[in-house]
Design an enzyme around this catalytic site. Structure first.
Site, PDB file in Angstrom:
ATOM      1  N   HIS A  15       0.835  -1.202   0.000  1.00 28.69           N
ATOM      2  CA  HIS A  15       0.000   0.000   0.000  1.00 28.69           C
ATOM      3  C   HIS A  15       0.872   1.256   0.000  1.00 28.69           C
ATOM      4  O   HIS A  15       0.456   2.313  -0.484  1.00 28.69           O
ATOM      5  CB  HIS A  15      -0.903   0.035   1.241  1.00 28.69           C
ATOM      6  CG  HIS A  15      -1.964  -1.011   1.247  1.00 28.69           C
ATOM      7  ND1 HIS A  15      -1.743  -2.292   1.700  1.00 28.69           N
ATOM      8  CD2 HIS A  15      -3.263  -0.963   0.860  1.00 28.69           C
ATOM      9  CE1 HIS A  15      -2.860  -2.991   1.599  1.00 28.69           C
ATOM     10  NE2 HIS A  15      -3.795  -2.214   1.095  1.00 28.69           N
ATOM     11  N   ASP A  29      -5.079  -6.361  -7.255  1.00 29.35           N
ATOM     12  CA  ASP A  29      -5.183  -5.566  -6.039  1.00 29.35           C
ATOM     13  C   ASP A  29      -5.441  -4.117  -6.463  1.00 29.35           C
ATOM     14  O   ASP A  29      -5.408  -3.784  -7.659  1.00 29.35           O
ATOM     15  CB  ASP A  29      -3.892  -5.694  -5.215  1.00 29.35           C
ATOM     16  CG  ASP A  29      -4.140  -5.569  -3.713  1.00 29.35           C
ATOM     17  OD1 ASP A  29      -5.173  -5.002  -3.320  1.00 29.35           O
ATOM     18  OD2 ASP A  29      -3.289  -6.040  -2.931  1.00 29.35           O
TER      19      ASP A  29
END
EC number: 3.2.1.52
Length: 349
Positions: free
Chosen positions: A181, A252
């Site tokens: 992230h 993702d």
């Protein structure tokens, strides 16, 4: 209308007119929900019903609802423990642990299906090497055979609740420290080493058990220079051809820093789809969603559509009816027994 290759998010508890128009766009195939979209079971059921009514076949609705740190819906839902709690006693009490995993998978799935969610991005198939904070207790175990066994049982429970399973993060996120992230992790291990470890749960479950797989935003430098979610090598050559996976490949979130190496959001979507993804996630950036819808060139694909419709949930019951069943009551008691509420509270950050 076929399901498109984009899964997008929405801003709040109800849909805006602009969001309704976006969700009707032929490039959109699904919606991912977050904590900001949840107020109560009744509200989320109304929201999912509204989303499903927009299209035929209906858009996929997904959520990250693993338990522990990653459970988007809290009040009104059973607070699930991290799945590491299932692996804690696996080697001493294997059959008990497998039963607990099956019941927990069923409970997670049954409660979500009761409010109209098609699937959760679960289970995590990564190994817990003790180095990845973003994985940690989201993994069942360090032992790949234990992960395989526990995940198979957990998925069996999900299937009893008519929910498909999406395993993540292929080919393995547990051995890198950097959170994808926040940055681009690099894993320097060789393919053959990973086949005997991180990839073992994927290889044993991907042909008959998993309906979907999510690749990691990680570069495996000994194999390819591209992150796995943008890599034809990982998606087509390894996952599809070598492992024989025929289900949906779902990227993702393309907004993560681990994806930034590819370019702007349209370039990321194009690269992921070209590499072999069937569905790509665009989250937390509504302006970029509109840009991608305006600029992405992608034809309808019957094979992609066939893979995605397998992720539709089936045979739901409302939440109050579910709560009245003996199966639900027994499942809640089982979880309270192997993971006391004080333990589950620790992971609610």
């Amino acid at each position: 209308m076929t399901l498109g290759p984009l899964m997008v998010d929405v801003s709040g508890l109800t849909l805006t007119d602009t969001e309704k128009d976006i969700l009707k766009h032929p490039l959109v195939g699904g919606v991912i929900l977050f904590s900001r979209n949840y107020d109560s079971p009744e509200q989320i059921a109304e929201l999912t019903s509204e989303i499903h009514a927009l299209r035929t076949p209906h858009l996929l609705i997904a959520v990250d609802h693993e338990g522990g740190r990653v459970q988007r819906f809290r009040d009104g839902f059973t607070r699930l423990p991290p799945v590491a709690a299932l692996g804690r006693h696996y080697h001493e009490h294997k059959q008990r642990a497998l039963h607990q995993a099956e019941v927990t998978g069923w409970l997670m799935a049954a409660e979500l299906r009761a409010v109209g969610v098609d699937f959760s991005f679960a289970p995590v198939l990564d190994l817990d090497y003790g180095v990845s904070e973003v994985i940690g207790d989201r993994a069942f175990h360090r032992d790949p055979l234990a992960v395989t066994d526990l995940a198979r049982a957990y998925i069996g429970g999900m299937k009893q609740a008519y929910m498909a399973a999406v395993g993540k993060h292929f080919p393995g996120h547990g051995a890198v420290e950097v959170d994808s992230h926040l940055g681009l992790p690099v894993d320097d291990r060789h393919l053959e080493d990973m086949l005997q470890a991180d990839m073992l749960p994927f290889s044993r479950l991907c042909q008959k058990v998993l309906a979907g797989v999510m690749p990691a935003h990680i570069v495996y430098s000994q194999c390819d220079s591209l992150p796995a979610g943008f890599s034809p090598y990982w998606i087509q050559q390894i996952l599809r051809q070598r492992l024989g996976f025929q289900g949906a490949v779902i990227s993702d979130d393309l907004s993560m820093e681990g994806a930034a190496i590819i370019g702007d959001m349209t370039q990321r979507a194009e690269a992921a789809l070209s590499a072999g993804c069937d569905l790509v996630l665009l989250c937390n950036n509504p302006q970029q969603v509109e840009t991608v819808l305006d600029t992405l060139k992608c034809e309808a694909d019957p094979l992609r559509h066939a893979r995605l419709v397998r992720l539709h949930g089936r045979h739901t019951m409302d939440l109050q009816t579910l709560f009245a069943t003996q199966q639900w009551k027994q499942a809640v008691n089982l979880i309270a027994d192997y993971a006391p509420d004080t333990e589950r509270q620790m992971d609610l950050a």
